[in-house]
Design a protein around this motif. Structure first.
Motif, PDB file in Angstrom:
ATOM      1  N   LEU A   1       0.807  -1.245  -0.068  1.00 22.30           N
ATOM      2  CA  LEU A   1       0.033  -0.058  -0.004  1.00 22.30           C
ATOM      3  C   LEU A   1       0.761   1.262   0.094  1.00 22.30           C
ATOM      4  O   LEU A   1       0.431   2.358  -0.557  1.00 22.30           O
ATOM      5  CB  LEU A   1      -0.840   0.098   1.048  1.00 22.30           C
ATOM      6  CG  LEU A   1      -1.713  -0.924   1.083  1.00 22.30           C
ATOM      7  CD1 LEU A   1      -2.798  -1.132   2.421  1.00 22.30           C
ATOM      8  CD2 LEU A   1      -3.043  -0.845  -0.033  1.00 22.30           C
ATOM      9  N   SER A   2       1.905   1.285   0.649  1.00 20.10           N
ATOM     10  CA  SER A   2       2.965   2.504   0.754  1.00 20.10           C
ATOM     11  C   SER A   2       3.481   2.787  -0.704  1.00 20.10           C
ATOM     12  O   SER A   2       3.492   4.140  -1.012  1.00 20.10           O
ATOM     13  CB  SER A   2       4.033   2.081   1.587  1.00 20.10           C
ATOM     14  OG  SER A   2       4.801   3.188   1.828  1.00 20.10           O
ATOM     15  N   ARG A   3       3.628   1.654  -1.348  1.00 21.33           N
ATOM     16  CA  ARG A   3       4.229   2.090  -2.756  1.00 21.33           C
ATOM     17  C   ARG A   3       3.165   2.490  -3.564  1.00 21.33           C
ATOM     18  O   ARG A   3       3.386   3.136  -4.716  1.00 21.33           O
ATOM     19  CB  ARG A   3       4.454   0.742  -3.338  1.00 21.33           C
ATOM     20  CG  ARG A   3       6.027   0.345  -2.757  1.00 21.33           C
ATOM     21  CD  ARG A   3       6.522  -0.916  -3.319  1.00 21.33           C
ATOM     22  NE  ARG A   3       5.737  -1.991  -3.382  1.00 21.33           N
ATOM     23  CZ  ARG A   3       6.079  -3.108  -2.628  1.00 21.33           C
ATOM     24  NH1 ARG A   3       7.045  -2.890  -1.675  1.00 21.33           N
ATOM     25  NH2 ARG A   3       5.231  -4.235  -2.567  1.00 21.33           N
ATOM     26  N   ALA A   4       1.914   2.229  -3.442  1.00 19.82           N
ATOM     27  CA  ALA A   4       0.740   3.052  -4.296  1.00 19.82           C
ATOM     28  C   ALA A   4       0.524   4.183  -3.651  1.00 19.82           C
ATOM     29  O   ALA A   4      -0.701   4.990  -3.977  1.00 19.82           O
ATOM     30  CB  ALA A   4      -0.397   1.823  -3.915  1.00 19.82           C
ATOM     31  N   GLY A   5       1.143   4.831  -2.338  1.00 20.50           N
ATOM     32  CA  GLY A   5       0.851   6.016  -2.112  1.00 20.50           C
ATOM     33  C   GLY A   5      -0.288   6.182  -1.067  1.00 20.50           C
ATOM     34  O   GLY A   5      -1.017   7.037  -0.908  1.00 20.50           O
TER      35      GLY A   5
END
Length: 909
Positions: free
Chosen positions: A747-751
């Motif tokens: 999720l972090s990589r997806a902002g």
């Protein structure tokens, strides 16, 4: 603006970056980041959180949160890059990689306030000198920027105001509220131009019934009011409550279950008293004494009682103490994130958690935050408290002369749980060792100013021979209680003393009979029935030891009362107050020991149908931390009704889910109404929201129970479909952690930032603040988030529950499920169903908080019984769908929100 000579480090689930003055931002590996942080002072934002992400628990550095706490004590800042930007007037970073250079700029901007006078300058120079001696990382930067004051600074103990005594407040007058005046007060609170809400006006009129004159002793005017979300019940009951307080000259205690609602109530009272000084006098927030800073403990910490990082925390708390409104360290104006920065250094030592207060014997008694709050509440119109404090004060409070006659219990559906905890009995190792420390004082290598009972009452011991003998007998008898190292001795099969032998027998029987898997790491428990010979044999000497303890405690209490009556020459006002405090402390501890004796009488004796008794070994991840015998009332509203409701003249019990999806008989039983001579008044105001168009319930049918990878995949896909704004609710901490570990990086990589209770080293209140502040973040949690989150708007547009929230099959639950006297009657499956309905109703209630809210409630369980669907508001569409279809529906329904924010999905908050 002066740039700083230190690098700044930022770590998230999607990467690690470092920024240095005049150098480009660099991405680092975890190993490189750890080596950098170990060798060089680095600027950080929330060091424990960064350390957790690096896998480097001992990470420390120049935390901008500590700098902010020093420069602006008693101010809150959301501890995120976006929150720092708002506090410093900077533009938030646009990406994760931009955070590290942003921290350099933010730290410089914070330090720039020292170039001129700022509101919290006073005391800063003195505090900086102390922090430099404590080797605070920021000291070399901060100290040279502060000019030495020409005159000595008024700092902390000289700055704090003293409270003063006031004449006893007269008893409230008997008044009858006029319906028109109540309506006019409501109009004044809501504002003349506010939308007229018929439900709110009817609610206020019904609530006024709790303030009618009482017609008979122990027959309070009890009003039960269920007001759906959106009715505006806070202002609805503040209208008659404030009007009665003014006309009768009495105080109304407004009791809540969660700290979040306490804060909300404090904010709502600004409508009643816009002037801050008037509001501070007329509205007081009260909490248990363990929530407040103890000035004597703080003084001890500042004078060498703390070392290392703990000493830095003490000096930052001292800086805050000079500016705080009320000294409340838990939910007050001390930022919740401050103590978590020092999580291994025990901020609890700065409060009075052991009940060791020496009252007027304390040199800071006249400035004590606890005493100031108590005296302020005696003169206030409205006292905002919590269910636990109300019950404690009613059962054993010292403030008998100012006991309230009118109550408002908001979040009334939690009264049963609060009473259950308050009126229960636990004879455990932790409880007995706390009592031993209170009596004997520090033993062995213990440090600090804490003193035993004999030292605290030394003047009485020197004056009164019988009192001195009783004190000696108490100290001698306390030697039989559990002592330091008791857990290790019991595990090794070498208990010492009567109580430790009892605990060893409890442990043996719990392991022998508990149905839970002893290797699973969870706590163990078993009924206190057909006890083993070892337990029976250990119970008798334990009872004798406790009897030898309680008798001199009672005798000492009587002697202290006699000393007060005799009023010797040395007894001035402070000495009298100290003895009165000792009488109160002795009284409730003697009651506690008496409860232990009653519980021990059950071992080998007949059962009492009013109670549930069991044995337990408490464990966390396989590590034992406590064990003992427990007793709870089958119906804890019996003592609640006796101690709180019957002495009152009137009480309003209100909630959006008071009936919990059941009927009024259930609601009445859960608040103690059947134990009163007269039936309560009932009122219902349905929510004005259009749930049929604002919300939708989806029951996902293809996520298998116990399939953690499948569960994690479902959470990740749902959060991605909603572009964040999701509240994920779990019934087990272990599954929450497992899901978080699997999806946080994705999720972090997806902002889409993901935060989690029981994972992030951040207090729950701050987690909610972070979640509220960023519409693209999501939050995972357990019961506390199901019941206490108020996040209106786009920041919460999706609620996801991992499964049907069935009650845990404990000994206590099983007994209540079967008992004929169970509140509400019905027992068996009907009892379980009511609990689940109430939990589902509370969880759904997080979703729609205002008229323009829009969202979905997703339950990841095909086993959801259709009979429980009435937990949701009438008209809400409910569909059973596979996960793929649920993803499509979430994306379609929240497309407007997602479209608005998608381009900013990578913004950092």
């Amino acid at each position: 603006m002066t740039s700083l000579p230190y690098p700044a480090l930022h770590a998230s689930h999607s990467g690690i970056w470092v920024a240095q003055r005049d150098e480009p931002v660099r991405a680092l590996s975890r190993g490189e980041a750890i080596r950098l942080a170990a060798d060089t002072p680095v600027i950080l934002l929330n060091a424990p959180l960064v350390g957790q992400r690096l896998g480097y628990a001992d990470l420390s550095g120049l935390d901008v949160l500590e700098l902010f706490a020093f420069l602006h004590p008693a101010r809150f800042m959301v501890p995120t890059p976006k929150g720092v930007a708002q506090a410093t007037g900077l533009t938030p970073p646009g990406s994760e990689a931009d955070v590290a250079p942003f921290l350099l700029e933010a730290a410089a901007r914070m330090l720039a306030v020292t170039d001129a006078d700022w509101p919290e300058r006073e005391g800063a120079w003195t505090a900086a000198q102390s922090l430099a001696r404590a080797r605070w990382g920021w000291a070399p930067v901060v100290t040279p920027r502060l000019r030495k004051p020409e005159q000595s600074e008024r700092w902390l103990f000289t700055r704090l105001p003293e409270w003063s005594e006031a004449a006893p407040r007269p008893a409230p007058r008997t008044v009858t509220l006029d319906d028109r005046e109540v309506a006019d007060r409501l109009t004044a609170l809501t504002g003349a131009g506010a939308e007229a809400r018929g439900g709110q006006r009817a609610y206020a009129a019904a609530a006024a019934g709790a303030f009618a004159p009482r017609v008979a002793r122990e027959v309070p005017n009890l009003v039960l009011a269920e007001a759906g979300t959106g009715i505006g019940k806070t202002l609805g009951y503040l209208a008659p409550a404030s009007l009665w307080a003014e006309q009768a000259g009495g105080a109304v205690w407004i009791s809540t279950y969660t700290k979040a609602l306490q804060r909300q109530l404090g904010h709502e009272t600004t409508r009643l008293h816009p002037d801050r000084a008037i509001r501070k006098a007329r509205v007081v927030t009260r909490k248990g004494r363990e929530n407040y800073l103890c000035l004597l403990n703080l003084e001890d910490a500042l004078q060498g009682g703390f070392a290392g990082r703990a000493a830095i925390l003490a000096h930052l708390v001292a800086r805050w103490a000079a500016y705080t409104d009320d000294g409340d360290m838990v939910g007050g104006d001390l930022p919740g994130w401050l103590t978590t920065l020092f999580r291994r250094n025990g901020s609890a030592a700065l409060t009075d958690r052991r009940g060791e207060c020496i009252y007027a014997g304390c040199p800071h008694y006249r400035k004590c935050f606890i005493e100031r709050a108590a005296r302020a509440s005696a003169e206030a119109d409205l006292v905002i408290a919590n269910h636990a404090l109300v019950m404690v004060n009613a059962a054993r409070g010292r403030e008998l002369a100012t006991r309230p006659t009118r109550y408002v219990f908001d979040e009334g559906h939690h009264l049963f749980d609060a009473a259950d905890a308050m009126f229960g009995t636990a004879l455990t190792g932790q409880e007995t060792i706390e009592l031993r420390r209170w009596i004997i004082g520090p033993e062995g290598g213990s440090r600090g100013r804490r003193r035993g009972l004999q030292a605290r009452l030394s003047d009485v011991a020197g004056y009164d021979e019988q009192g001195a003998r009783a004190i000696s007998d108490i100290v001698a008898a306390a030697g039989s209680l559990a002592a330091d190292g008791w857990l290790a001795r019991i595990a090794e099969g070498a208990p010492f003393g009567a109580i430790e032998h009892l605990l060893a027998a409890v442990r043996g029987l719990a392991y022998a009979r508990a149905e839970q898997d002893a290797e699973a790491g969870y706590g163990l428990e078993t009924e206190l029935a057909a006890p083993s010979p070892e337990l029976i044999e250990a119970a008798a000497p334990a009872a004798q030891a406790l009897d030898a303890l309680v008798r001199p405690m009672v005798a000492l209490g009587k002697r202290l009362e006699a000393v007060l009556a005799e009023a010797p020459d040395w007894m001035d006002g402070p000495a009298r107050a100290r003895i009165e405090g000792a009488i109160a402390s002795l009284g409730w501890r003697a009651e506690t020991v008496a409860g232990w004796l009653a519980l021990l009488a059950r071992v080998g004796g007949p059962a009492d149908a009013r109670f549930v008794d069991w044995l337990a070994v408490d464990r966390v991840e396989g590590r034992e931390f406590d064990m003992g015998l427990h007793r709870r009332w089958v119906d804890p509203t019996i003592p609640f009704a006796d101690t709180v409701l019957k002495p009152a003249h009137g009480a309003l019990v209100t909630s959006a889910t008071l009936t919990g999806g059941g009927d009024w008989s259930v609601a009445e039983a859960r608040v103690g109404a059947p134990h009163l001579p007269r039936a309560p008044e009932r009122f219902v105001a349905p929510s004005p929201f259009d749930y049929a168009t604002q919300a939708e319930v989806l029951i996902v049918t293809d996520v298998k129970r116990g399939d953690v990878p499948g569960l994690a995949n479902a959470y990740a896909r749902l959060i991605e479909a909603s572009a964040g704004g999701a509240l994920g609710l779990f019934t087990a901490i272990r599954r929450l952690r497992a899901v978080h570990a699997r999806i946080a990086d994705r999720l972090s990589r997806a902002g889409l930032p993901l935060h989690a209770q029981h994972v992030d080293p951040v207090d729950t209140g701050t987690l909610v603040d972070i979640f509220r502040d960023d519409p693209h973040s999501s939050l995972l949690g357990t019961d506390a988030l199901r019941d206490g989150v108020d996040v209106p708007g786009d920041s919460l547009r999706l609620v996801v529950m991992e499964g049907v929230p069935w009650p845990k099959p404990t000994v206590l639950h099983a007994a209540r499920r079967m008992a004929d006297a169970m509140p509400g009657g019905g027992g068996g499956n009907a009892y379980d169903d009511r609990i689940v309905r109430a939990r589902l109703a509370q969880a759904f209630g997080r979703l729609i908080r205002r008229r323009d809210d829009n969202g979905l409630f997703v339950l990841l369980s095909s086993a959801m019984p259709s009979r429980l669907l009435d937990a949701f508001p009438p008209g809400v569409p409910v569909a059973r769908v596979p996960l793929d279809e649920a993803i499509v529906r979430v994306r379609q329904r929240l497309s407007s929100t997602r479209t608005i924010g998608h381009e900013a999905a990578h913004d950092i908050a």
